[in-house]
Design an enzyme around this catalytic site. Sequence first.
Site, mmCIF file in Angstrom:
data_model
loop_
_atom_site.group_PDB
_atom_site.id
_atom_site.type_symbol
_atom_site.label_atom_id
_atom_site.label_comp_id
_atom_site.label_asym_id
_atom_site.label_seq_id
_atom_site.Cartn_x
_atom_site.Cartn_y
_atom_site.Cartn_z
ATOM 1 N N SER A 130 -44.866 34.736 -84.072
ATOM 2 C CA SER A 130 -45.501 34.505 -82.775
ATOM 3 C C SER A 130 -46.999 34.768 -82.838
ATOM 4 O O SER A 130 -47.455 35.654 -83.572
ATOM 5 C CB SER A 130 -44.860 35.447 -81.750
ATOM 6 N N TYR A 155 -42.779 43.565 -78.285
ATOM 7 C CA TYR A 155 -42.310 42.261 -78.793
ATOM 8 C C TYR A 155 -43.133 41.858 -80.011
ATOM 9 O O TYR A 155 -42.588 41.495 -81.062
ATOM 10 C CB TYR A 155 -42.433 41.209 -77.683
#
Length: 322
Positions: A130, A155
């Site tokens: 990501s 995250y």
Amino acid sequence: MTVLVTGVAGFIGARIASFLLEQGEEVIGVDNLNDYYSPKLKQARLALLEKSTGFRFFRLDIATEGALPEALSQYAGRITHVLHFAAQAGVRYSMDAPSAFVRSNVAGHVAVLEFARHLPKLEHVVYASSSSVYGRNTTMPFRETDRVDLPGSFYAATKRMGELTSESYNHLYGLPLTGLRLFTVYGPWGRPDMACFKFAEAIFRGEPVSLYSGDGLARDFTYVDDVVEAVLRVMGKPPESGARILNIGNNSPVLVRTLISLLGEKLGKEPKIALSNRPAADVVATWASVEAIRDLTGWIPETDLESGLEQFVRWFKRWMAA
Ligand SMILES: NC(=O)c1ccc[n+]([C@@H]2O[C@H](COP(=O)([O-])OP(=O)(O)OC[C@H]3O[C@@H](n4cnc5c(N)ncnc54)[C@H](O)[C@@H]3O)[C@@H](O)[C@H]2O)c1
């Protein structure tokens, strides 16, 4: 090719699987269909895939010890590619439920690599990382060679852990691996917890759109089919040595305010904006350098935000009416 797609009922996994099936490939899909967001949307994506004869689906949790080898024993001998897109997503949710992120993104990632390293015909594992790993970095555009030691959310830390784990599996077992740092993906069948869908839903219902206050809030919004094209090109190019990391972004950041105005135009309604404080987990801006993937595969992003939103809104209206 026989391709294992994890997170196949998810936004990006389902889209990749559908392109592979259209090309006549065999796709083995796994997903636990968790209820982080509407399982109805996940089931609807699966129902489309299940129309293809080349598709097999297994409902399982990748992090459950032994689940992958047990369920997929009859396919393991012919899987050539693993596209690992299962994960617990959501930067803000990682403040509420960190253990879900450890389970899917750390334990689950290791379980997929463990499964992959025993596959006799394996050519390449491509997994989703990501843009959030760039965290609090401020030098733009973000390049794969930048240091990534300042995650802005838990995250992001788990996605970085996935990259580091992959690096070690490549070093220890020679597993051919490419990690893709995806930048804010949007498009038809998109995730209801992401800005594009959430804003569209609020505008559609005449409710206020929650926008974080402060200048320069921007994202490198990337159209889902551009991402799929990048994944398909990268799949065919396993690294000769080392584990590789590539950005996949639009290389063209847009103010979040502009996204809201464009959505208002496409939906034919004036958005009402409610300013709120930006949570610590959300970074101010993202912008991908895409030179590395362009040099490797010739890929460049082709869809500008305006045309991508056209496609998104067309689908969104049908979905809301269903
Ligand atoms: N959408 C984006 O903008 C974006 C940006 C950066 C990175 N990513 C990454 O891309 C990948 C796909 O994202 P997405 O937007 O399609 O998300 P998504 O939530 O729609 O898809 C993920 C799928 O994985 C499944 N899943 C989660 N944990 C699982 C587990 N333990 N076992 C089996 N299945 C499990 C979920 O049910 C879901 O269907 C993820 O790795 C995500 O972190 C997405």
